[in-house]
Design an enzyme around this catalytic site. Structure first.
Site, short mmCIF file in Angstrom:
data_model
loop_
_atom_site.label_atom_id
_atom_site.label_comp_id
_atom_site.label_asym_id
_atom_site.label_seq_id
_atom_site.Cartn_x
_atom_site.Cartn_y
_atom_site.Cartn_z
N SER A 196 0.81 -1.23 0.00
CA SER A 196 0.00 0.00 0.00
C SER A 196 0.83 1.26 0.00
CB SER A 196 -0.91 0.03 1.23
OG SER A 196 -1.82 -1.04 1.20
N THR A 252 1.37 6.81 0.73
CA THR A 252 0.55 5.69 0.25
C THR A 252 0.70 5.51 -1.26
OG1 THR A 252 -1.70 4.78 0.30
CG2 THR A 252 -1.51 7.09 -0.23
N VAL A 297 -6.80 10.47 -6.59
CA VAL A 297 -6.01 10.80 -5.41
C VAL A 297 -6.92 10.69 -4.20
CG1 VAL A 297 -4.74 12.62 -4.21
CG2 VAL A 297 -4.43 12.31 -6.67
N GLY A 298 -6.43 10.05 -3.17
CA GLY A 298 -7.23 9.91 -1.94
C GLY A 298 -6.91 11.00 -0.93
N ASP A 299 -7.12 10.67 0.32
CA ASP A 299 -6.94 11.64 1.40
C ASP A 299 -5.48 11.85 1.78
OD1 ASP A 299 -6.90 8.92 2.20
OD2 ASP A 299 -7.11 9.51 4.30
N GLY A 305 -7.39 4.20 5.27
CA GLY A 305 -8.66 3.62 4.85
C GLY A 305 -9.18 4.28 3.58
N GLY A 319 -10.08 6.77 1.36
CA GLY A 319 -9.76 8.19 1.38
C GLY A 319 -10.92 9.09 1.00
C1 SD4 Z 1 -6.29 6.35 0.05
N1 SD4 Z 1 -6.26 6.42 2.46
O1 SD4 Z 1 -5.61 6.53 -0.94
C2 SD4 Z 1 -5.59 5.87 1.32
C3 SD4 Z 1 -5.58 4.38 1.29
C4 SD4 Z 1 -5.16 3.73 2.54
O2 SD4 Z 1 -4.24 1.95 3.56
O3 SD4 Z 1 -5.19 4.26 3.62
N2 SD4 Z 1 -4.71 2.53 2.46
O4 SD4 Z 1 -7.49 6.51 0.08
#
Ligand code: SD4
Length: 338
Positions: free
Chosen positions: A78, A217, A228-230, A251, A253
Site C-alpha cells: 500500500s 501511500t 487521489v485519496g486523502d 482507509g 480516502g
Molecule cells: C487512500 N487512504 O488513498 C488511502 C488508502 C489507505 O491503507 O489508507 N490505504 O485513500
C-alpha cells in the site's frame, strides 16, 4: 527538555495515563518524545523514527526517516516500492508532511520515485507551493537528485494481472469474515475482496515538545488513473497544529476527504476531547453519512496531543497502530464502531 533519565525517574509515579493526567492541557508532553503510526507492521518505521527522537532530534526528521522505511519495503503493497498499481498498472504515490510551524508539502500521483515523503518535504522547504502533482512532481523530484526507479514488483504486477481478470473495483471491505460483521441489517452490496490497508500515517512529538506528521501511500489498489485519496491532502490525511495536536488517517480516502478528517480530529482535540474521543467522533461522522453502508467501509484515525496522549479509532475492527517512546514499543488495537 525531558531527557531519558528524567523520564525514567518520573515513570516511578505510575502508569503513563496517570502521568499524563497530572498535566494540564497546553503543557508539554510529560512522556518525552513519542512516535506512532497506522498499522502494526509499521512498528519498524517507528523504530527508525525513534533513532532521531531519542537523540532529541526534530519530529519532522523523525517522521520522514520513519516513513521512508515503509516506502522502501516491497512487502507493504500500500506504500512506495511494491505498492499495488492503478488499473492501468502504474504505481502512483501520494505523500505529505506537516511541521510544527504549520508548514506543509505534498506530492500527488508521483511515479517512479521511491520516497515521495522526501519529495513532499522538499516541496515544503524549497518551493513556494504546498502541492505538486504527477509530471510536475516528478520533474521537481528529478531536479532535486531523486532517481527514477521501477516501483512495480513482480508480486504486485502479478496481483494486478489477476485483478484484471475481473476488473472489479471494491475498496470497501477490509475485514475477514465480513459476512459475520454484517448482522441482521443488510447494506446495499457487500463484496468479499480484502484489501491491505497499510498506508502509513505517522505522528511524532519531539523532546522540545514540537509535533510533526507525515503520510505516504500508493492509494487504493486498482484505482482509476489520476485518482487521489486523502493521504496527501493536508487536513484530510494529515493535520498538525503545534498548539493542540496532530492526526492522520488510513482507509477509504474518499470518506476521509468528505469530513476533512484529520483536521476535524485536531479541532475536536482543541475543544478538549482526548485523542481517542476525537478520533471516535470523526469516525462517527463518516458512519452517520453512510448509514448502514458504513459497515462496508474501513477508516481509521490516530491522534497525538501536545501532552503526549495518543489514541485511535476506526469504523471496522482490526485497525491497529504502533507507538514508540521511552516506555518501549507498543501495539494497540483501536476500538471501532463495528
Ligand atoms: C487512500 N487512504 O488513498 C488511502 C488508502 C489507505 O491503507 O489508507 N490505504 O485513500
Amino acid at each position: 527538555m525531558l531527557n531519558r533519565r528524567r523520564f525514567l525517574q518520573s515513570s516511578f509515579l505510575g502508569s503513563s495515563s496517570l502521568l499524563v493526567n497530572k498535566y494540564k492541557f497546553g503543557e508539554l508532553s510529560s512522556q518525552g518524545p513519542i512516535v506512532l503510526s497506522t498499522w502494526s507492521p509499521n512498528v519498524k518505521a517507528n523504530a527508525a523514527a525513534w533513532t532521531v527522537l531519542e537523540k532529541n532530534g526534530r519530529a519532522l526528521d523523525a517522521v520522514e526517516k520513519g516513513v521512508r522505511v515503509t516506502e522502501a519495503d516491497p512487502s507493504d503493497q500500500s506504500v512506495g516500492y511494491g505498492g499495488l498499481p492503478d488499473r492501468d498498472g502504474k504505481v502512483t504515490l501520494d505523500a505529505c508532511v506537516m511541521d510544527e510551524n504549520g508548514n506543509c508539502g505534498a506530492v500527488f500521483a508521483l511515479e517512479n520515485i521511491m520516497h515521495p515523503v522526501s519529495v513532499a518535504r522538499l516541496v515544503m522547504e524549497k518551493t513556494p507551493h504546498v502541492q505538486l502533482t504527477g509530471e510536475g512532481a516528478l520533474r521537481f523530484a528529478l531536479s532535486q537528485g531523486f532517481k527514477k526507479e521501477n516501483l512495480l514488483t513482480t508480486e504486485s504486477e502479478k496481483a494486478w494481472r489477476e485483478w484484471l481478470k475481473t476488473s472489479h473495483y471494491d475498496p470497501m471491505i477490509t475485514v475477514d469474515n465480513i459476512e459475520e460483521e454484517i448482522n441482521k441489517q443488510k447494506p446495499k452490496e457487500v463484496k468479499g475482496q480484502i484489501n491491505n490497508h497499510d498506508t502509513i500515517g505517522m505522528l511524532a512529538i519531539d523532546a522540545a515538545g514540537n509535533l510533526s506528521g507525515a503520510c505516504s501511500t500508493s492509494g487504493m489498489a486498482y484505482k482509476m488513473s489520476g485518482r487521489v485519496g486523502d493521504s496527501p491532502i493536508i487536513g484530510a490525511g494529515l493535520f498538525v497544529d503545534n498548539e493542540v495536536g496532530a492526526a492522520t488517517s488510513t482507509g477509504v480516502g474518499e470518506e476521509v476527504i468528505k469530513i476533512c478528517g484529520s483536521h476535524t480530529v485536531v479541532e475536536l482535540m482543541r475543544q478538549g476531547l482526548s485523542p481517542e474521543e476525537a478520533c471516535k467522533k470523526a469516525v462517527e461522522r463518516i458512519v452517520k453519512r453512510n448509514g448502514i453502508n458504513a459497515k462496508t467501509i474501513q477508516v481509521g484515525f490516530i491522534a497525538l496531543n501536545k501532552k503526549g496522549e495518543y489514541g485511535g479509532y476506526s469504523i471496522m475492527k482490526k485497525f491497529d497502530y504502533g507507538v514508540r517512546s521511552f516506555q518501549g514499543e507498543k501495539v494497540y488495537n483501536a476500538k471501532s464502531i463495528y
